[in-house]
Design a protein around this motif. Structure first.
Motif, PDB file in Angstrom:
ATOM      1  N   GLU A   1      38.939  -0.169  37.132  1.00 15.17           N
ATOM      2  CA  GLU A   1      39.032  -1.062  35.979  1.00 15.17           C
ATOM      3  C   GLU A   1      37.699  -1.755  35.702  1.00 15.17           C
ATOM      4  O   GLU A   1      37.314  -1.934  34.536  1.00 15.17           O
TER       5      GLU A   1
ATOM      6  N   TYR B   1      33.141  -6.924  42.438  1.00 14.35           N
ATOM      7  CA  TYR B   1      34.370  -6.168  42.639  1.00 14.35           C
ATOM      8  C   TYR B   1      34.146  -4.662  42.731  1.00 14.35           C
ATOM      9  O   TYR B   1      35.104  -3.905  42.876  1.00 14.35           O
TER      10      TYR B   1
ATOM     11  N   HIS C   1      35.647  -3.232  45.936  1.00 11.85           N
ATOM     12  CA  HIS C   1      36.935  -3.794  46.348  1.00 11.85           C
ATOM     13  C   HIS C   1      37.789  -2.713  46.997  1.00 11.85           C
ATOM     14  O   HIS C   1      37.708  -1.530  46.640  1.00 11.85           O
TER      15      HIS C   1
ATOM     16  N   LEU D   1      42.993  -9.425  37.717  1.00 13.80           N
ATOM     17  CA  LEU D   1      42.724  -8.137  38.358  1.00 13.80           C
ATOM     18  C   LEU D   1      43.787  -7.775  39.387  1.00 13.80           C
ATOM     19  O   LEU D   1      44.012  -6.596  39.668  1.00 13.80           O
TER      20      LEU D   1
ATOM     21  N   ILE E   1      41.154  -1.540  41.030  1.00 12.08           N
ATOM     22  CA  ILE E   1      40.230  -2.607  40.631  1.00 12.08           C
ATOM     23  C   ILE E   1      38.833  -2.032  40.426  1.00 12.08           C
ATOM     24  O   ILE E   1      38.153  -2.349  39.449  1.00 12.08           O
TER      25      ILE E   1
ATOM     26  N   ARG F   1      46.449  -6.334  33.503  1.00 11.51           N
ATOM     27  CA  ARG F   1      45.232  -5.702  34.019  1.00 11.51           C
ATOM     28  C   ARG F   1      44.468  -4.990  32.907  1.00 11.51           C
ATOM     29  O   ARG F   1      43.226  -5.019  32.874  1.00 11.51           O
TER      30      ARG F   1
END
Length: 253
Positions: free
Chosen positions: A154, A143, A146, A110, A151, A118
């Motif tokens: 994703e 996450y 985050h 990540l 991130i 990624r």
């Protein structure tokens, strides 16, 4: 000559040769010459044959599992982004059954500085989450907030595939992103909501959950996306666009 320039029989032979070479790298305390060669190959399908082969070796030979995990972890710092990408794809195959052992690879992936590794994380979350949801979604949740917006985006994208058949599994995670202030994250969130709403039995679950969300602007955007998706994917959608629009009106009218 590319992998798919070979005949079917030649491709099968190539896959067996790749698997045998990777196995030799495990048996011998080698410099991983074959692993590095195949993991860095410019041909996507050669790399795919390599990561599928190594993941099969992981499950076929338990005595090599620790070795494989150590080798994969070591290759996560390799300068070649293709090698790191292939490591993550290998971990994704392993994680379909044994996510706990490869979780550290995804923690590193990540944060990779290149988009290809990624993207491999996103693809791996999709395939792992579909068949091994409990540990993968638990990890993904950690996450969701985050500090890095990419991130968050994703992770949101990665959990989508599980939601296409089981939207109830990911809707609580998506809800945590409803107040995200980053446009790319919000756009991905709206996209994912649309993607998990058009299959049979899914729209009701999505709408029921959206009724509990506080961010009405985002809910409105999601409803528009749901209606639009029913037209874009009308061949696969359980309802026509008009039926979806009327159904939404009955729930939110």
């Amino acid at each position: 000559m590319g992998f798919y320039d070979l005949s079917k029989n030649e491709r099968q032979q190539a896959v067996e040769a790749i698997k045998a070479a990777l196995c030799e790298d495990l048996v011998e305390d080698s410099s991983l010459t074959s692993t590095i060669t195949y993991f860095s190959d410019p041909d996507t399908y050669v790399r795919k044959a390599a990561y599928l082969s190594l993941s099969k070796l992981y499950f076929a030979f338990p005595k090599y599992r620790d070795t494989i995990l150590k080798r994969l972890d070591g290759l996560m710092v390799h300068a070649d982004f293709r090698i790191r990408q292939t490591v993550i794809n290998t971990a994704g195959e392993i994680g379909k059954k044994d996510f706990g052992s490869v979780m550290p690879i995804f923690d590193k992936g990540l944060l990779d500085g290149h988009h290809s590794p990624r993207n491999a994380v996103v693809g791996s979350i999709k395939k792992m989450g579909e068949v091994n949801p409990a540990p993968v979604l638990k990890w993904a949740r950690s996450y969701l907030h985050h500090q890095d917006k990419e991130i968050r985006r994703e992770i949101c994208h990665g959990i989508e595939l599980r939601g296409r058949k089981h939207p109830e599994d990911i809707l609580p995670l998506l809800k945590e992103l409803q107040h995200d202030k980053t446009a790319r994250v919000r756009n991905t969130l709206v996209h994912v909501i649309g993607q998990i709403a058009y299959k049979k039995g899914c729209l009701q679950k999505v709408l029921d959950h959206l009724r509990s969300w506080e961010n009405q602007d985002l809910v409105e955007a999601a409803l528009e996306e749901i209606i639009d998706v029913h037209e874009r994917y009308k061949t696969f959608a359980a309802m026509s666009q008009d039926e979806a629009r009327k159904f939404i009106a009955t729930v939110f009218g």
